[in-house]
Design a protein around this motif. Structure first.
Motif, short mmCIF file in Angstrom:
data_model
loop_
_atom_site.label_atom_id
_atom_site.label_comp_id
_atom_site.label_asym_id
_atom_site.label_seq_id
_atom_site.Cartn_x
_atom_site.Cartn_y
_atom_site.Cartn_z
N PHE A 562 0.86 -1.18 0.00
CA PHE A 562 0.00 0.00 0.00
C PHE A 562 0.89 1.23 0.00
O PHE A 562 1.75 1.38 0.87
N ASN A 563 0.71 2.10 -1.00
CA ASN A 563 1.51 3.30 -1.10
C ASN A 563 0.78 4.47 -0.45
O ASN A 563 -0.34 4.81 -0.86
N GLU A 564 1.40 5.07 0.57
CA GLU A 564 0.74 6.15 1.31
C GLU A 564 0.54 7.40 0.47
O GLU A 564 -0.36 8.21 0.77
N LEU A 565 1.35 7.59 -0.56
CA LEU A 565 1.24 8.79 -1.39
C LEU A 565 0.14 8.65 -2.44
O LEU A 565 -0.72 9.51 -2.58
N THR A 566 0.18 7.55 -3.19
CA THR A 566 -0.78 7.34 -4.27
C THR A 566 -2.04 6.61 -3.81
O THR A 566 -3.05 6.63 -4.51
N LYS A 567 -1.96 5.94 -2.66
CA LYS A 567 -3.03 5.10 -2.12
C LYS A 567 -3.23 3.82 -2.94
O LYS A 567 -4.23 3.11 -2.76
N ASP A 568 -2.30 3.51 -3.84
CA ASP A 568 -2.41 2.29 -4.63
C ASP A 568 -2.14 1.07 -3.76
O ASP A 568 -1.26 1.08 -2.89
N GLY A 569 -2.88 0.00 -4.03
CA GLY A 569 -2.66 -1.26 -3.35
C GLY A 569 -2.03 -2.27 -4.30
O GLY A 569 -1.86 -2.00 -5.49
N GLY A 570 -1.71 -3.45 -3.77
CA GLY A 570 -1.15 -4.47 -4.63
C GLY A 570 -0.58 -5.64 -3.86
O GLY A 570 -0.78 -5.78 -2.65
N TYR A 571 0.16 -6.49 -4.59
CA TYR A 571 0.83 -7.64 -4.01
C TYR A 571 2.29 -7.66 -4.48
O TYR A 571 2.63 -7.17 -5.56
N THR A 582 9.87 -8.60 -5.04
CA THR A 582 9.47 -8.47 -6.44
C THR A 582 8.01 -8.05 -6.51
O THR A 582 7.13 -8.78 -6.03
N PRO A 583 7.72 -6.87 -7.06
CA PRO A 583 6.32 -6.47 -7.23
C PRO A 583 5.59 -7.43 -8.16
O PRO A 583 6.15 -7.88 -9.16
N LEU A 584 4.35 -7.74 -7.85
CA LEU A 584 3.57 -8.65 -8.68
C LEU A 584 2.44 -7.92 -9.41
O LEU A 584 2.26 -8.07 -10.61
N ILE A 585 1.69 -7.13 -8.69
CA ILE A 585 0.56 -6.42 -9.27
C ILE A 585 0.24 -5.24 -8.37
O ILE A 585 0.36 -5.32 -7.15
N SER A 586 -0.14 -4.11 -8.96
CA SER A 586 -0.52 -2.94 -8.17
C SER A 586 -1.37 -2.03 -9.03
O SER A 586 -1.40 -2.15 -10.26
N GLY A 587 -2.04 -1.09 -8.39
CA GLY A 587 -2.87 -0.15 -9.13
C GLY A 587 -3.78 0.62 -8.20
O GLY A 587 -3.75 0.44 -6.97
N PRO A 588 -4.61 1.48 -8.74
CA PRO A 588 -5.51 2.32 -7.93
C PRO A 588 -6.71 1.53 -7.42
O PRO A 588 -7.86 1.81 -7.75
N TYR A 589 -6.39 0.52 -6.62
CA TYR A 589 -7.41 -0.37 -6.09
C TYR A 589 -7.05 -0.75 -4.66
O TYR A 589 -5.91 -0.61 -4.22
#
Length: 933
Positions: A562-571, A582-589
């Protein structure tokens, strides 16, 4: 020129498109679905879930891993997969409207429709329906058998037409009625052969977790036959009678994992005064009957075997755990009502307030103390007792030590400190001897292998361990920030938590604000596993194995991001061998915690945003090509919805703040929109939360109001200790004024709404500003002085701690800071309120005493201030019943529509709803009066 015409045409088409969309109304709640009870087959081949429509009926779905529907069944819910992934089983309920119609016709309860059982073969795609049933169970770690209790044996016979249970024909047999007292007929169904075995009058039954055993307790086939406990071998078909006794009752049947051991409690007493205390029995594979282990002749003095204490085995099956208890206090049944004294005696120095004791009365009356029976030495080993009652067993009961605790010496002070200390003992589970004692320490737990006690000390703001062999005490994070960096309570900060222990108790994985650290329990040596602080990304471990006691640090770990600046979540994934994320998936969700298949590297998860419903998806562990499975609410596209964004502004005391700004989907910056302000503390991190239309219990439904042309503003609040009301003003009001300056807000039509802590802040704000044209304040505290001395009736706790150390943030007592209590209490400035108020406060509120809402309302009424009070009888802090939540949603919308959109005044605002009309006439009809009082 052509380009300009094209642009204008595009705008016209978009405007026309949005204009054709529907506006949400209260009736639309009924058509919205939510996903319930989702599950993935152990081999990952199928998924199941149910769509609950309008909080009423369920629609059961089974899909394969490619998203193809295998089964769709109306009214199905609570599905499960068999361990071999060959079958899905689920409950089938009657249509709710049908049941309601029958209730209106005064149909008796026992004649109402009962549940049925659905068994679906995933290979042949064939469905068998069985019913009516009372309950059903399937094994955890093996397959091929389903057991279910019949609700009505005669109806089942008619439906199935075979394998029925025949009633006794002998005249001397007295048939019993199926029901709660006598139990229900149990059917054991072999799914491969379809063979059924039926047992009469079963009160309890269970499968062993791994071994193919079924145990059950029965009250006997007839009134003259003995009750008993039986065990059935599903491999051989053999059934053994473990115990039988006239009119006996059986409790707490508990298998060991393998099924080779079974423990249970026998209550053979037929009186109400416990002449014959309970007995503990053990059956072991190879024995014909169960052996009595404990009765009142073998228990310690003044202790009896408890029928309420859990009976279970250690994982290695070397110990049987059960409960001992004090004998029940005998009541004097000879006294008449006129002779019984009913008085509560409260004393000033009791550890627990009388109201707490009263609420805990039932639990205290059935409290038992964990005791072990060593199956090797045949010895009983007391572990807990009346001084140290709460027990934690180590290593799934295998460890030779247990941790027992008490908070009793520190209960009194916790009334105002909001902190508890504990006294601990480390007890040897083989001998019962105390190995170590710890006095006045923070809450502590056992490491998976029981080598350490560990916890977080708020006073020291540090994680700690105790080596339970050497007694060594280690402060793991002393003088390092592993605690809340944003703590604004008048109290020591909370920690960010921990992921768990690695195997063999080698390391703890502990969180700071952003990262995960591997920490040695003896030395405190640390290794940072992630690097989230640089990018303001929060990493947290996701446990994909429900039975996992410790983290396997030799395998990749799945993390949420979870990015505190963009609020994007992911795995993301962490590789311990390469020490790499290793980032797997993220986005505005916002992404859910995944559910992994037990026997395959396949999982299901959801993602959501304000505009996207959290539909179910399936993927491998790399999230390369996830497949969307469900499409729960395709109708959403037909409605005017909304958009959400972050908004920045500066508070009156110079702090940079964020908040949520929600606009209608067809937003036009050239128009003027009514504004609704809704807030609690901080909500901006939840920007990607989906808010489907529903009757909320205490708040605005954002999609509902934006669809109807409102703009919604949810500002974050940062607090200064001692001045919570002023802090809300300093944060909220400049946010509202800066938003109004953007030009698209109708400055003359701004409302505000909030509940509980939000309701308090709104009550405070309207004493300081007239910027709001209307306000709804739910369960508010207008008087902090009287509320300080109140009771939280759900727990019986005094409210003192809330003002001294937690959410209310005063920071001391009324005699220490009388001015703070007065300054922060709206009641002392209620004469300055010029904003019409709708107040909701229910008479069964267990959080905020409802007299606070009354105190607020009658003061407004005394001054002739426009105000309305809603009390949903028997409801707690918020209305929970659907009809009451719907009513509240309608009234609040009518209230704001009247004041902020010049719509007519409903009858209930003009004349109330008199007691004679209560529950009959709701007063929703509009009078067409736009006069604003």
């Amino acid at each position: 020129m052509l380009k300009r015409i094209s642009l204008l045409l595009m705008v016209f088409v978009q405007t026309l498109f949005h204009a054709q969309k529907k506006t949400l109304d209260h009736n639309d709640y009924k058509i919205w679905n939510t996903i319930k009870n989702e599950a993935i087959a152990p081999d990952g081949s199928h998924t199941l879930y149910s769509l609950e429509r309008g909080e009423k009926d369920h629609f059961f779905k089974v899909q394969d891993a490619k998203g193809n529907f295998i089964l769709e069944y109306d009214r199905g819910q609570k599905g499960q997969f068999m361990y071999d992934s060959k079958y899905a089983v689920f409950t089938i309920k009657a249509w709710k409207d049908s049941v309601m119609a029958m209730k209106k016709r005064k149909v008796k309860k026992d004649k109402l429709p009962k549940d049925s059982l659905g068994i679906f073969n995933l290979k042949t795609k064939s469905l068998v329906k069985i019913g009516p049933i009372k309950s059903y169970k399937i094994p955890d770690k093996w397959s091929g058998t389903v057991a279910y209790q019949l609700e009505d044996i005669k109806k089942e016979e008619k439906e199935e037409g075979k394998d029925s249970v025949t009633e006794p024909k002998k005249k001397k047999d007295k048939p019993k009625k199926v029901g709660k007292k006598n139990g229900y007929h149990l059917v054991v169904l072999n799914l491969e052969t379809q063979q059924k075995d039926t047992v009469k009058f079963v009160t309890d039954y269970l499968f062993a977790k791994k071994g193919k055993w079924l145990a059950y307790a029965s009250t006997g086939a007839t009134k003259d036959s003995d009750a008993g406990v039986f065990v059935h071998n599903l491999k051989t078909g053999e059934t053994k009678t473990l115990h039988q006794s006239p009119k006996a009752k059986y409790f707490k049947l508990g298998f060991s994992e393998s099924g080779k051991n079974l423990g249970f409690i026998v209550d053979a007493d037929t009186t109400k005064v416990q002449v014959r205390p309970n007995e503990l029995y053990l059956w072991q594979e190879g024995n014909q009957v169960a052996q009595k282990l404990m009765d009142n002749t073998r228990t310690p003095s003044n202790y009896v075997v408890s029928k309420y204490g859990k009976v279970h085995f250690s994982e290695d099956e070397s110990k049987l755990y059960f409960g001992l208890a004090r004998p029940p206090i005998a009541k004097d049944t000879s006294l008449l009502d006129e002779e019984i004294v009913n008085v509560e005696v409260w004393t000033y120095d009791e550890p627990k307030l009388y109201t707490v004791q009263e609420l805990q009365l039932k639990n205290d009356s059935i409290r038992s103390f964990v005791t072990a029976f060593d199956l090797n030495t045949k010895k009983m080993v007391p572990i807990a007792d009346e001084t140290h009652m709460d027990t934690e067993l180590g290593d799934k009961g295998n460890a030779n030590r247990a941790l027992v605790r008490t908070s009793m010496p520190y209960e009194l002070a916790s009334q105002w400190t909001a902190r508890r200390y504990y006294d601990y003992k480390v007890v040897n589970t083989a001998t019962g001897k105390t190995q170590q004692e710890f006095k006045k320490v923070p809450r502590m737990e056992l490491s998976p292998k029981a080598n350490y006690g560990y916890g977080y000390s708020r006073v020291d703001s540090t994680w700690f361990t105790y080596n339970l062999s050497s007694g060594k005490h280690t402060l793991l994070t002393k003088d390092q920030v592993f605690y809340s960096e944003e703590n604004d309570y008048p109290n020591y900060p909370f920690p960010y938590g921990m992921a768990g222990w690695t195997k063999e108790d080698k390391h703890l994985l502990i969180y700071d604000r952003y990262d995960i650290w591997k920490i040695h329990p003896e030395t405190g040596a640390k290794v940072k596993l992630t690097n989230g602080r640089t990018s303001k990304t929060v990493y947290r471990y996701l446990d994909l194995d429900e039975e996992e006691e410790a983290i396997d640090f030799t395998q990749p770990l799945l993390l949420s991001t979870f990015n505190e600046l963009t609020k994007d979540g992911g795995y993301a994934t962490y590789n311990p061998k390469a020490n790499r994320v290793t980032p797997l998936i993220s986005g505005p969700y916002s992404y859910s915690e995944p559910q992994k298949a037990l026997l395959a590297n396949t999982l299901i998860f959801t993602r959501q945003s304000f505009g996207e419903f959290p539909d179910l998806r399936i993927s491998d562990l790399n999230f390369k090509k996830p497949i969307k499975l469900s499409n729960a609410n395709p109708q959403q596209k037909d409605y005017n919805w909304g958009t959400i964004e972050l908004m920045d502004w500066i508070s009156l005391d110079g702090k940079k703040l964020q908040g949520l700004l929600v606009k209608p989907e067809n937003f036009d910056p050239a128009k003027k929109y009514p504004l609704l302000v809704n807030f609690y503390e901080k909500s901006s991190d939840r920007i990607h939360r989906h808010r489907h239309p529903r009757a909320e219990r205490s708040s605005l439904n954002y999609s509902f109001y934006t669809s109807r042309g409102y703009v919604i503003f949810n500002p974050d609040v940062e607090y200064r200790i001692g001045y919570p009301g002023e802090s809300a003003y300093n944060c909220v009001i400049p946010g509202v004024t800066s938003l109004a300056e953007k030009g698209y807000i109708d400055k003359d039509n701004i409302g505000v709404q909030g509940h509980s802590w939000g309701g308090y802040q709104i009550a405070y704000l309207v004493t300081k500003t007239d910027i709001f044209k209307a306000a709804e304040s739910g369960a508010p505290v207008p008087n902090m002085i009287s509320a300080y001395g109140g009771i939280r009736w759900w727990t019986g706790l005094s409210r003192q701690f809330q003002y001294e150390h937690t959410q209310s943030r005063i920071g001391g007592t009324p005699w220490e800071y009388p001015a703070r209590y007065v300054e922060n209490s709206p009641i002392f400035n209620v004469d300055k309120i010029n904003t019409p108020l709708l107040i909701m406060h229910n008479d069964a509120d267990g959080h905020v005493p409802w007299y606070q809402g009354i105190e607020f309302f009658v003061s407004l009424r005394r001054l002739g201030k426009p105000s309305w009070f809603l009390n949903y009888n028997g409801e707690p802090h918020w209305p929970l019943k659907l009809q009451n939540r719907t009513d509240f949603s309608i009234r609040m919308a009518q209230f704001f529509d009247h004041y902020l959109k010049d719509e007519g005044k409903p009858s209930w605002m003009e004349r109330g709803v008199p007691p004679l009309e209560k529950g009959i006439q709701q007063g929703y009809e509009l009078l067409g009066d736009t006069d604003k009082d």
